[in-house]
Design a protein around this motif. Structure first.
Motif, mmCIF file in Angstrom:
data_model
loop_
_atom_site.group_PDB
_atom_site.id
_atom_site.type_symbol
_atom_site.label_atom_id
_atom_site.label_comp_id
_atom_site.label_asym_id
_atom_site.label_seq_id
_atom_site.Cartn_x
_atom_site.Cartn_y
_atom_site.Cartn_z
ATOM 1 N N ALA A 199 -85.125 -36.639 22.395
ATOM 2 C CA ALA A 199 -86.313 -36.724 23.246
ATOM 3 C C ALA A 199 -86.366 -35.553 24.219
ATOM 4 C CB ALA A 199 -86.314 -38.050 24.003
ATOM 5 N N THR A 200 -85.235 -35.199 24.813
ATOM 6 C CA THR A 200 -85.179 -34.077 25.745
ATOM 7 C C THR A 200 -85.527 -32.771 25.044
ATOM 8 O OG1 THR A 200 -83.504 -35.143 27.129
ATOM 9 C CG2 THR A 200 -83.687 -32.753 27.286
ATOM 10 N N GLN B 219 -96.753 -37.765 21.145
ATOM 11 C CA GLN B 219 -96.739 -38.640 19.981
ATOM 12 C C GLN B 219 -95.341 -38.731 19.373
ATOM 13 O OE1 GLN B 219 -99.234 -40.681 18.867
ATOM 14 N NE2 GLN B 219 -97.492 -41.453 17.671
ATOM 15 N N MET B 220 -94.630 -37.608 19.324
ATOM 16 C CA MET B 220 -93.274 -37.614 18.779
ATOM 17 C C MET B 220 -92.328 -38.404 19.677
ATOM 18 S SD MET B 220 -93.279 -33.617 17.548
ATOM 19 C CE MET B 220 -91.836 -33.589 16.514
ATOM 20 N N LEU B 221 -92.546 -38.353 20.995
ATOM 21 C CA LEU B 221 -91.753 -39.160 21.914
ATOM 22 C C LEU B 221 -92.040 -40.649 21.721
ATOM 23 C CD1 LEU B 221 -91.957 -37.076 25.224
ATOM 24 C CD2 LEU B 221 -89.970 -37.387 23.763
ATOM 25 N N LEU C 228 -85.494 -37.240 32.185
ATOM 26 C CA LEU C 228 -85.329 -37.075 30.741
ATOM 27 C C LEU C 228 -85.534 -35.633 30.295
ATOM 28 C CD1 LEU C 228 -84.926 -38.418 27.942
ATOM 29 C CD2 LEU C 228 -87.399 -38.784 27.877
ATOM 30 N N GLU C 229 -86.559 -34.969 30.834
ATOM 31 C CA GLU C 229 -86.896 -33.623 30.377
ATOM 32 C C GLU C 229 -85.934 -32.567 30.915
ATOM 33 O OE1 GLU C 229 -89.628 -34.268 34.005
ATOM 34 O OE2 GLU C 229 -88.513 -35.446 32.533
ATOM 35 N N TRP D 267 -81.073 -28.814 31.270
ATOM 36 C CA TRP D 267 -81.623 -28.288 30.028
ATOM 37 C C TRP D 267 -81.470 -26.775 29.931
ATOM 38 C CZ3 TRP D 267 -82.771 -28.686 25.229
ATOM 39 C CH2 TRP D 267 -83.685 -27.822 24.621
ATOM 40 N N MET D 268 -81.637 -26.058 31.032
ATOM 41 C CA MET D 268 -81.550 -24.611 30.995
ATOM 42 C C MET D 268 -80.133 -24.124 30.717
ATOM 43 S SD MET D 268 -84.601 -23.793 31.249
ATOM 44 C CE MET D 268 -84.309 -22.038 31.213
ATOM 45 N N ASP D 269 -79.143 -24.983 30.911
ATOM 46 C CA ASP D 269 -77.752 -24.583 30.674
ATOM 47 C C ASP D 269 -77.332 -24.701 29.211
ATOM 48 O OD1 ASP D 269 -77.148 -23.975 33.357
ATOM 49 O OD2 ASP D 269 -76.897 -26.099 33.806
ATOM 50 N N CYS D 270 -78.208 -25.228 28.356
ATOM 51 C CA CYS D 270 -77.869 -25.395 26.930
ATOM 52 C C CYS D 270 -78.070 -24.098 26.167
ATOM 53 C CB CYS D 270 -78.748 -26.477 26.292
ATOM 54 S SG CYS D 270 -78.924 -27.986 27.223
ATOM 55 N N SER D 271 -77.914 -22.965 26.817
ATOM 56 C CA SER D 271 -78.298 -21.684 26.231
ATOM 57 C C SER D 271 -77.090 -20.808 25.960
ATOM 58 C CB SER D 271 -79.267 -20.956 27.176
ATOM 59 O OG SER D 271 -78.667 -20.793 28.445
#
Length: 352
Positions: free
Chosen positions: A27-28, A42-44, A196-197, A251-255
């Motif tokens: 979802a994230t 819609q996908m969520l 979540l995001e 989320w920005m650290d997943c890089s």
């Protein structure tokens, strides 16, 4: 499975390894994709229907409800507010950076009319909402154009209160508000990344240090990966086990880090100064999902084939990051590339 992931290399890696996201992680990742907002919603909803996690269902419902409420407020014409319209005919390699090279198309009192004008041009556009100084009273205004391409903004607050981005088909891609950003910054100052995001997700990463890559949606934006696969896996493990010494990951650290060489900037800057000035060389933190490998051709004698100077420079940079090659060789090729000596340009670069 996961056909919405831009990178073919990452999709192949998932197929080969059997990698699967947890429902919350999927979802994230989905919410942060460069897809129309309604498609992401819609996908969520599909995830919410299939998951057995009550808390995740609630988070998805709250996220969609927030976006919808902000959207209704954004499009509502109000006394004391106006809209500015921006175009960007060619977003190119800066697809996620709308501020680079955008052109203002004037100020409008009505969102409806600004959007009607923008959609007729069939190019990417952005609309921002501003508050007049001393303005903000409720009320409707339906005037068409307030002012066309003004040079000064001293009659309004300097920062917009909200903004929306659209693709060339006129579909809403992203929506942000000043209120949301302030709340997010306050949470982050407390070390809280619980929405979540914003949450950290360990992403499938098939890339290794020294790999030559390009953006999945722009094959001419090329660079070399600087982060090793082992370092990325180690970092993800530390975040997931709460052993990161500084702060929680988001989320920005997943890089991973990639050194990009900017084709469009050649010949404009001093080559040596550009290494330090970040003009021609850009060290970006980017998610693996948006990268694909590139293979410059190489002849049997070790001389670069018709890929030209840029291909040789990328190969030399790759070898240096792998602990091989010659720094002198890289600097020579880099200097020639900066001077735009490769007259054959992009058309001469081959892919394996």
């Amino acid at each position: 499975m996961y056909d919405w992931i831009p990178s073919a290399d990452v999709r192949n890696h998932i197929s080969e390894t059997g990698f699967r996201f947890m429902d919350a992680g999927e979802a994230t990742v989905l919410y942060n994709q460069d897809l129309p907002l309604e498609q992401r919603h819609q996908m969520l909803r599909d995830i919410a229907r299939r998951t057995d996690q009550t808390e995740l269902k609630r988070e998805i419902e709250d996220l969609i409800a927030r976006d919808q409420a902000e959207w209704k407020s954004f499009v509502k014409s109000q006394e004391g507010y106006f809209y500015e319209l921006f175009f960007e005919p060619d977003r190119g390699s800066d697809k996620n950076n709308f501020d680079n090279g955008r052109t203002s198309f004037g100020y409008w009192a009505s969102y409806k009319e600004a959007c009607r004008c923008a959609r007729a041009k069939h190019i990417c556009f952005q609309i921002e909402k501003y508050r007049l100084r001393g303005g903000g009273a409720e009320g409707d205004q339906e005037d068409l154009v307030v002012c066309f391409n003004p040079e000064k903004r001293d009659f309004c607050n300097s920062m917009p209160v909200a903004g929306a981005e659209y693709n060339s088909e006129g579909r809403l891609m992203n929506l942000w508000t000043e209120k949301r950003n302030l709340a997010m910054n306050e949470r982050h100052m407390r070390g809280c990344y619980d929405r979540l995001e914003e949450q950290f997700v360990s992403l499938p990463n098939p890339f290794e240090r020294g790999d030559i890559v390009c953006l999945a949606d722009d094959p001419f934006c090329m660079g070399v990966v600087e982060t090793s696969g082992e370092a990325y896996r180690d970092f993800c493990h530390k975040v997931e086990t709460d052993t990161v010494p500084v702060c929680p990951g988001d989320w920005m650290d997943c890089s991973i880090k990639v050194c990009f060489f900017r084709e469009e900037e050649r010949g404009r800057y001093d080559p040596i100064g550009s290494l330090a000035g970040d003009h021609l060389v850009s060290h970006e933190h980017i998610h693996p999902l948006y990268l694909e490998r590139v293979y410059p051709n190489q002849a049997d004698d070790g001389v670069m084939d018709t890929g030209g100077i840029k291909a040789g420079m990328l190969r030399a940079a790759s070898e240096l990051l792998r602990g091989q090659g010659s720094l002198d060789c890289f600097i020579e090729l880099y200097t020639r590339w900066c001077a735009d000596e490769d007259e054959r340009g992009r058309q001469t670069f081959r892919w394996k």
